[in-house]
Design an enzyme around this catalytic site. Structure first.
Site, PDB file in Angstrom:
ATOM      1  N   GLY A  62       0.791  -1.211   0.000  1.00  0.00           N
ATOM      2  CA  GLY A  62       0.000   0.000   0.000  1.00  0.00           C
ATOM      3  C   GLY A  62       0.827   1.266   0.000  1.00  0.00           C
ATOM      4  O   GLY A  62       0.331   2.341  -0.368  1.00  0.00           O
ATOM      5  N   SER A  63       2.092   1.173   0.393  1.00  0.00           N
ATOM      6  CA  SER A  63       2.965   2.345   0.386  1.00  0.00           C
ATOM      7  C   SER A  63       3.577   2.601  -0.979  1.00  0.00           C
ATOM      8  O   SER A  63       4.235   3.630  -1.179  1.00  0.00           O
ATOM      9  CB  SER A  63       4.100   2.159   1.412  1.00  0.00           C
ATOM     10  OG  SER A  63       3.573   2.051   2.719  1.00  0.00           O
ATOM     11  N   SER A 103       7.115   4.492   3.376  1.00  0.00           N
ATOM     12  CA  SER A 103       6.689   3.407   4.251  1.00  0.00           C
ATOM     13  C   SER A 103       5.648   3.952   5.202  1.00  0.00           C
ATOM     14  O   SER A 103       5.942   4.848   6.005  1.00  0.00           O
ATOM     15  CB  SER A 103       7.868   2.826   5.036  1.00  0.00           C
ATOM     16  OG  SER A 103       7.414   1.944   6.053  1.00  0.00           O
ATOM     17  N   SER A 105       4.170   2.653   7.858  1.00  0.00           N
ATOM     18  CA  SER A 105       4.534   2.445   9.258  1.00  0.00           C
ATOM     19  C   SER A 105       5.893   3.032   9.601  1.00  0.00           C
ATOM     20  O   SER A 105       6.168   3.339  10.763  1.00  0.00           O
ATOM     21  CB  SER A 105       4.548   0.951   9.578  1.00  0.00           C
ATOM     22  OG  SER A 105       5.602   0.308   8.866  1.00  0.00           O
ATOM     23  N   THR A 108       9.051  -0.751   7.290  1.00  0.00           N
ATOM     24  CA  THR A 108       9.097  -1.744   6.214  1.00  0.00           C
ATOM     25  C   THR A 108      10.536  -2.061   5.854  1.00  0.00           C
ATOM     26  O   THR A 108      11.304  -1.181   5.456  1.00  0.00           O
ATOM     27  CB  THR A 108       8.366  -1.207   4.975  1.00  0.00           C
ATOM     28  OG1 THR A 108       7.075  -0.730   5.361  1.00  0.00           O
ATOM     29  CG2 THR A 108       8.228  -2.289   3.926  1.00  0.00           C
ATOM     30  N   ARG A 153      -3.102   0.356   2.691  1.00  0.00           N
ATOM     31  CA  ARG A 153      -3.780   0.330   1.390  1.00  0.00           C
ATOM     32  C   ARG A 153      -4.900   1.361   1.300  1.00  0.00           C
ATOM     33  O   ARG A 153      -5.320   1.716   0.203  1.00  0.00           O
ATOM     34  CB  ARG A 153      -4.323  -1.069   1.099  1.00  0.00           C
ATOM     35  CG  ARG A 153      -5.388  -1.581   2.064  1.00  0.00           C
ATOM     36  CD  ARG A 153      -5.685  -3.048   1.788  1.00  0.00           C
ATOM     37  NE  ARG A 153      -6.747  -3.609   2.605  1.00  0.00           N
ATOM     38  CZ  ARG A 153      -6.595  -4.070   3.845  1.00  0.00           C
ATOM     39  NH1 ARG A 153      -5.400  -4.005   4.424  1.00  0.00           N
ATOM     40  NH2 ARG A 153      -7.610  -4.602   4.505  1.00  0.00           N
ATOM     41  N   GLU A 236      -6.493  -8.428  -0.825  1.00  0.00           N
ATOM     42  CA  GLU A 236      -6.397  -8.031   0.580  1.00  0.00           C
ATOM     43  C   GLU A 236      -7.764  -7.855   1.236  1.00  0.00           C
ATOM     44  O   GLU A 236      -7.981  -8.301   2.366  1.00  0.00           O
ATOM     45  CB  GLU A 236      -5.604  -6.728   0.701  1.00  0.00           C
ATOM     46  CG  GLU A 236      -4.127  -6.892   0.409  1.00  0.00           C
ATOM     47  CD  GLU A 236      -3.316  -5.675   0.809  1.00  0.00           C
ATOM     48  OE1 GLU A 236      -3.213  -5.383   2.015  1.00  0.00           O
ATOM     49  OE2 GLU A 236      -2.792  -5.002  -0.093  1.00  0.00           O
ATOM     50  N   HIS A 252      -0.243 -10.171 -26.748  1.00  0.00           N
ATOM     51  CA  HIS A 252       0.943 -10.682 -27.434  1.00  0.00           C
ATOM     52  C   HIS A 252       1.518 -11.922 -26.767  1.00  0.00           C
ATOM     53  O   HIS A 252       2.592 -12.386 -27.159  1.00  0.00           O
ATOM     54  CB  HIS A 252       2.008  -9.582 -27.520  1.00  0.00           C
ATOM     55  CG  HIS A 252       1.632  -8.467 -28.444  1.00  0.00           C
ATOM     56  ND1 HIS A 252       1.856  -8.514 -29.810  1.00  0.00           N
ATOM     57  CD2 HIS A 252       1.004  -7.295 -28.204  1.00  0.00           C
ATOM     58  CE1 HIS A 252       1.404  -7.406 -30.366  1.00  0.00           C
ATOM     59  NE2 HIS A 252       0.875  -6.643 -29.417  1.00  0.00           N
ATOM     60  N   LYS A 344       4.945 -11.664   8.112  1.00  0.00           N
ATOM     61  CA  LYS A 344       5.839 -10.661   8.698  1.00  0.00           C
ATOM     62  C   LYS A 344       6.386 -11.145  10.034  1.00  0.00           C
ATOM     63  O   LYS A 344       7.571 -10.943  10.350  1.00  0.00           O
ATOM     64  CB  LYS A 344       5.091  -9.344   8.878  1.00  0.00           C
ATOM     65  CG  LYS A 344       4.784  -8.617   7.586  1.00  0.00           C
ATOM     66  CD  LYS A 344       4.015  -7.337   7.846  1.00  0.00           C
ATOM     67  CE  LYS A 344       3.632  -6.643   6.553  1.00  0.00           C
ATOM     68  NZ  LYS A 344       2.838  -5.409   6.799  1.00  0.00           N
TER      69      LYS A 344
END
Length: 350
Positions: A62-63, A103, A105, A108, A153, A236, A252, A344
């Site tokens: 989301g960042s 980031s 938060s 990250t 997000r 998500e 293609h 994480k």
């Protein structure tokens, strides 16, 4: 389990599936975009920042999506390239490169690594705080901070409009204020049309259409960033498989698979708009027909918008609302992301 579109008009469904009120964060996109544009326009530009020869936007998830939108706009309106870096190691940089470390938060790991590896460049931290803000302040690197009460997000307004305002002031490209404001006004108008109290709206229709199938979202030209956003939001928010692709590239290579018939459980969404190239509009129509002939369910969605920026942002908002209604029908809370959070936690132990 079957699902009907009429269920989405029942307020009780939101109370059961979305107790935290995730939909309020979707409603807040226009307001956050307006605030981000104001803050980015008023933020004192540090003397360490000047017009760059290239811009690297380091972020993930989301960042990073805000950087994707800005990179797309720069690709059609600027001689200065803007590249999104979703890795630990950025490409080579020098004193003429601007690296924006984004980031939400501030913690990250990929973004922190890219920040540290870009010491020869001009740097700017875009964050709500955390370790990134601490390191930037330690290094004398400018920090643009903001406050947002939802997950990364849902902070798209800040990722796009704060970055646009700052880069416009640095001369990367010129975005007239009236174009940004018109885009935000359009977001307000369409948010009202796609919100839960609007019965039988387009976002509800799309969410219902995707209920029982994985989604492949395809978009032409500059709108490919919108398809990427849709896929991420469906995964998500709806906890549902989704992928994205762009035109003309899809025609293609991947299109050839249609010759062996439909893939069970797959549905395709083709995004279209008058702002895209006329040949790509033809490709949307012909690709949709070929896929339908092969037995694949196809939804062609014409996005509103008078400019590329407006169309991209309205397309992203429509994707978010559609994924929200898909989550309601599937009975999954759109707010938490337990699988990603679990990964994480495991990585932090490694």
């Amino acid at each position: 389990m079957s699902a009907t579109r009429a269920q989405l008009d029942d307020p009780a469904l939101i109370g059961r599936v979305d107790p935290a009120g995730f939909h309020h964060l979707l409603r807040a996109l226009p307001a956050s975009a307006r605030e981000a544009w104001r803050l980015g326009s008023e933020w004192p530009l540090p003397s360490s920042l000047r017009t760059p020869r290239k811009v690297l936007f380091a972020g993930v998830g989301g960042s990073a999506i805000g950087g994707d939108v800005v990179s797309t706009l720069a690709g059609v309106a600027s001689e200065i390239p803007v590249q999104v870096v979703r890795q630990y190691e950025p490409p080579p940089v020098d004193e003429h490169t601007l690296v924006i470390a984004s980031s939400f938060s501030g913690n990250t790991e990929e973004t922190l690594a890219a920040y540290e590896a870009s010491r020869e460049a001009m740097r700017l931290a875009l964050t709500t705080g955390g370790e990134l803000a601490r390191r930037a302040e330690r290094d004398g690197v400018p920090v643009f901070t903001y406050t947002w009460g939802g997950p990364p997000r849902t902070g798209l307004g800040f990722g796009v409009f704060a970055t646009l305002a700052i880069l416009s002031r640095l001369g990367v490209f010129h975005l007239p204020p009236h174009e940004a404001e018109a885009t935000i006004d359009a977001l307000e108008a369409y948010t009202a049309l796609w919100a839960p109290e609007a019965p039988a709206n387009e976002a509800k229709r799309i969410g219902h259409a995707l209920y029982d199938r994985a989604a492949l979202v395809i978009a032409p030209g500059a709108l490919e960033v919108t398809a990427r956003r849709w896929a991420g939001e469906i995964a998500e928010n709806s906890k549902h498989w989704a992928f994205s692709a762009g035109l003309p590239e899809f025609d293609h290579n991947l299109l050839e698979a249609a010759g062996v018939g439909a893939m069970p459980g797959l549905g395709v969404v083709l995004l279209d708009s008058p702002v895209t190239h006329e040949r790509n509009r033809l490709r949307v129509r012909e690709t949709a027909q070929l896929l339908r002939d092969a037995g694949t369910p196809v939804e062609v969605v014409e996005l509103p918008g008078r400019t590329i920026l407006e169309t991209i942002m309205l397309g992203c908002a429509l994707g978010s609302w559609s994924s929200y209604y898909l989550a309601l029908l599937r009975g999954v809370n759109p707010y938490p992301i337990p699988v990603m959070d679990g990964l994480k936690a495991r990585l932090s132990e490694g």
